[in-house]
Motif scaffolding. Structure first.
Motif, PDB file in Angstrom:
ATOM      1  N   LEU A  32       7.353  -5.270  -3.953  1.00 51.89           N
ATOM      2  CA  LEU A  32       6.995  -6.687  -3.881  1.00 51.89           C
ATOM      3  C   LEU A  32       7.943  -7.544  -4.720  1.00 51.89           C
ATOM      4  N   LEU A  33       8.420  -6.995  -5.833  1.00 49.87           N
ATOM      5  CA  LEU A  33       9.325  -7.750  -6.702  1.00 49.87           C
ATOM      6  C   LEU A  33      10.745  -7.829  -6.148  1.00 49.87           C
ATOM      7  N   THR A  34      11.130  -6.850  -5.383  1.00 49.80           N
ATOM      8  CA  THR A  34      12.520  -6.787  -4.911  1.00 49.80           C
ATOM      9  C   THR A  34      12.687  -7.227  -3.459  1.00 49.80           C
ATOM     10  N   THR A  35      11.604  -7.572  -2.811  1.00 48.23           N
ATOM     11  CA  THR A  35      11.681  -8.049  -1.425  1.00 48.23           C
ATOM     12  C   THR A  35      10.896  -9.344  -1.306  1.00 48.23           C
ATOM     13  N   GLU A  36      10.968  -9.928  -0.141  1.00 51.33           N
ATOM     14  CA  GLU A  36      10.218 -11.156   0.124  1.00 51.33           C
ATOM     15  C   GLU A  36       8.888 -10.867   0.809  1.00 51.33           C
ATOM     16  N   ALA A  37       8.481  -9.616   0.792  1.00 56.56           N
ATOM     17  CA  ALA A  37       7.236  -9.220   1.445  1.00 56.56           C
ATOM     18  C   ALA A  37       6.037  -9.816   0.718  1.00 56.56           C
ATOM     19  N   ALA A  38       4.992 -10.093   1.463  1.00 54.92           N
ATOM     20  CA  ALA A  38       3.751 -10.615   0.909  1.00 54.92           C
ATOM     21  C   ALA A  38       2.592  -9.758   1.405  1.00 54.92           C
ATOM     22  N   VAL A  39       1.568  -9.642   0.589  1.00 57.44           N
ATOM     23  CA  VAL A  39       0.384  -8.862   0.948  1.00 57.44           C
ATOM     24  C   VAL A  39      -0.540  -9.743   1.776  1.00 57.44           C
ATOM     25  N   LEU A  40      -0.649  -9.437   3.048  1.00 56.26           N
ATOM     26  CA  LEU A  40      -1.520 -10.204   3.937  1.00 56.26           C
ATOM     27  C   LEU A  40      -2.908  -9.593   4.044  1.00 56.26           C
ATOM     28  N   SER A  41      -3.001  -8.288   3.806  1.00 58.12           N
ATOM     29  CA  SER A  41      -4.285  -7.595   3.865  1.00 58.12           C
ATOM     30  C   SER A  41      -4.269  -6.445   2.861  1.00 58.12           C
ATOM     31  N   VAL A  42      -5.139  -6.528   1.867  1.00 61.57           N
ATOM     32  CA  VAL A  42      -5.167  -5.504   0.817  1.00 61.57           C
ATOM     33  C   VAL A  42      -5.517  -4.144   1.398  1.00 61.57           C
ATOM     34  N   ARG A  43      -6.415  -4.119   2.362  1.00 65.81           N
ATOM     35  CA  ARG A  43      -6.848  -2.818   2.881  1.00 65.81           C
ATOM     36  C   ARG A  43      -5.709  -2.073   3.563  1.00 65.81           C
ATOM     37  N   TYR A  44      -4.790  -2.799   4.191  1.00 63.86           N
ATOM     38  CA  TYR A  44      -3.672  -2.127   4.834  1.00 63.86           C
ATOM     39  C   TYR A  44      -2.645  -1.642   3.827  1.00 63.86           C
ATOM     40  N   VAL A  45      -2.650  -2.231   2.637  1.00 58.68           N
ATOM     41  CA  VAL A  45      -1.807  -1.714   1.560  1.00 58.68           C
ATOM     42  C   VAL A  45      -2.415  -0.420   1.017  1.00 58.68           C
ATOM     43  N   LEU A  46      -3.744  -0.364   0.990  1.00 55.51           N
ATOM     44  CA  LEU A  46      -4.432   0.780   0.397  1.00 55.51           C
ATOM     45  C   LEU A  46      -4.576   1.968   1.345  1.00 55.51           C
ATOM     46  N   TYR A  47      -4.716   1.711   2.637  1.00 54.16           N
ATOM     47  CA  TYR A  47      -4.971   2.803   3.579  1.00 54.16           C
ATOM     48  C   TYR A  47      -3.985   3.968   3.476  1.00 54.16           C
ATOM     49  N   PRO A  48      -2.676   3.712   3.419  1.00 54.05           N
ATOM     50  CA  PRO A  48      -1.753   4.848   3.315  1.00 54.05           C
ATOM     51  C   PRO A  48      -2.036   5.733   2.115  1.00 54.05           C
ATOM     52  N   PHE A  49      -2.439   5.121   0.998  1.00 47.03           N
ATOM     53  CA  PHE A  49      -2.688   5.902  -0.209  1.00 47.03           C
ATOM     54  C   PHE A  49      -4.023   6.633  -0.139  1.00 47.03           C
ATOM     55  N   VAL A  50      -4.965   6.120   0.662  1.00 44.28           N
ATOM     56  CA  VAL A  50      -6.201   6.854   0.922  1.00 44.28           C
ATOM     57  C   VAL A  50      -5.863   8.152   1.644  1.00 44.28           C
ATOM     58  N   TRP A  51      -5.005   8.054   2.660  1.00 42.74           N
ATOM     59  CA  TRP A  51      -4.586   9.255   3.396  1.00 42.74           C
ATOM     60  C   TRP A  51      -3.887  10.245   2.471  1.00 42.74           C
ATOM     61  N   VAL A  52      -2.915   9.749   1.725  1.00 39.43           N
ATOM     62  CA  VAL A  52      -2.111  10.631   0.870  1.00 39.43           C
ATOM     63  C   VAL A  52      -2.969  11.261  -0.221  1.00 39.43           C
ATOM     64  N   ASN A  53      -3.705  10.438  -0.956  1.00 40.54           N
ATOM     65  CA  ASN A  53      -4.478  10.951  -2.083  1.00 40.54           C
ATOM     66  C   ASN A  53      -5.568  11.909  -1.640  1.00 40.54           C
ATOM     67  N   LEU A  54      -6.314  11.536  -0.591  1.00 39.75           N
ATOM     68  CA  LEU A  54      -7.384  12.402  -0.111  1.00 39.75           C
ATOM     69  C   LEU A  54      -6.825  13.720   0.404  1.00 39.75           C
ATOM     70  N   GLY A  55      -5.742  13.649   1.163  1.00 37.77           N
ATOM     71  CA  GLY A  55      -5.159  14.869   1.705  1.00 37.77           C
ATOM     72  C   GLY A  55      -4.649  15.796   0.624  1.00 37.77           C
ATOM     73  N   VAL A  56      -3.913  15.243  -0.338  1.00 42.55           N
ATOM     74  CA  VAL A  56      -3.360  16.060  -1.422  1.00 42.55           C
ATOM     75  C   VAL A  56      -4.465  16.685  -2.261  1.00 42.55           C
ATOM     76  N   LEU A  57      -5.478  15.903  -2.619  1.00 46.88           N
ATOM     77  CA  LEU A  57      -6.572  16.431  -3.445  1.00 46.88           C
ATOM     78  C   LEU A  57      -7.377  17.493  -2.702  1.00 46.88           C
ATOM     79  N   ALA A  58      -7.574  17.303  -1.395  1.00 47.69           N
ATOM     80  CA  ALA A  58      -8.319  18.287  -0.610  1.00 47.69           C
ATOM     81  C   ALA A  58      -7.578  19.617  -0.568  1.00 47.69           C
ATOM     82  N   VAL A  59      -6.261  19.565  -0.326  1.00 52.18           N
ATOM     83  CA  VAL A  59      -5.466  20.794  -0.298  1.00 52.18           C
ATOM     84  C   VAL A  59      -5.424  21.434  -1.680  1.00 52.18           C
TER      85      VAL A  59
END
Length: 220
Positions: free
Chosen positions: A37-64
């Protein structure tokens, strides 16, 4: 004889290591998002879409992490490995991670996106690859859990394909995983359009349920 600890017992007896793993993942994810966010002009339009990828990653890694994943050795684990690889192939195809190629010359490029969603690796040629980081990690973790389920299913009285087919706890999550993959692929194609606005909500929910079912069946 060494006792193998997995599932809830593993999490209960290794709370510090588990919390450190989760804290480390979250810290890295926050850092990546902050830098992006600091190095690009991107803006957060939806918090849930920022979080969803990390839900997948964190849940998958912890389950394994919470189950005992046996190394391939012998015919039983070799058969489970083959089926798991085919399972991952089905997920990759139905989600659009892998698709038919155009027959053109090989091309490789990276497309920048919010961490988790990107950078997306695009490979064109005989086979097209669209590798979205969180989907790749999520489906690899899901495949690992299915592999463990397959190994355990073939360890009983029923062996081989018959044993796998009669194991409801194995077949059910596999079907749910493929369904989740189909929705994930559809939502990728519809990204940015109103018709696909809630596709990843449902896809993420199905992924969580699928991983939860697999983890529950492997908890002991």
């Amino acid at each position: 004889m060494t006792e193998t600890i997995s599932g809830p017992d593993a999490l209960a007896r290794r709370p510090t290591r588990t919390l450190r793993l989760l804290a480390g993942l979250i810290a890295v994810e926050i850092l990546l998002v902050g830098v992006y966010l600091l190095t690009t002009e991107a803006a957060v339009l939806s918090v849930r879409y920022v979080l969803y990828p990390f839900v997948w990653v964190n849940l998958g890694v912890l389950a394994v992490y919470s189950v005992d994943v046996p190394r391939p050795s012998g015919r039983r684990t070799a058969a489970a490995t083959v089926v798991a690889v085919l399972y991952f192939g089905v997920l990759a195809w139905t989600t659009g991670l892998v698709g038919p190629g155009s027959g053109a010359d090989l091309s490789v490029r990276l497309v920048g996106a919010m961490p988790g969603w990107g950078p997306i690796l695009l490979v064109g040629g005989p086979v097209n690859l669209t590798l979205v980081p969180f989907e790749v990690v999520g489906y690899v973790c899901l495949t690992a859990l299915v592999y463990v389920s397959l190994v355990r299913a073939t360890a009983g009285v029923f062996s081989g394909i018959l044993g796998l087919a009669t194991c409801v706890s194995c077949v059910g999550p596999v079907i749910a995983g493929v369904f989740s993959g189909v929705l994930g692929g559809a939502s990728t194609a519809l990204a940015g359009s109103m018709s696909g606005a809630y596709a990843y909500d449902l896809s993420t929910a199905l992924f969580v349920v699928t991983v939860g079912i697999l983890w529950y069946t492997l908890r002991e």
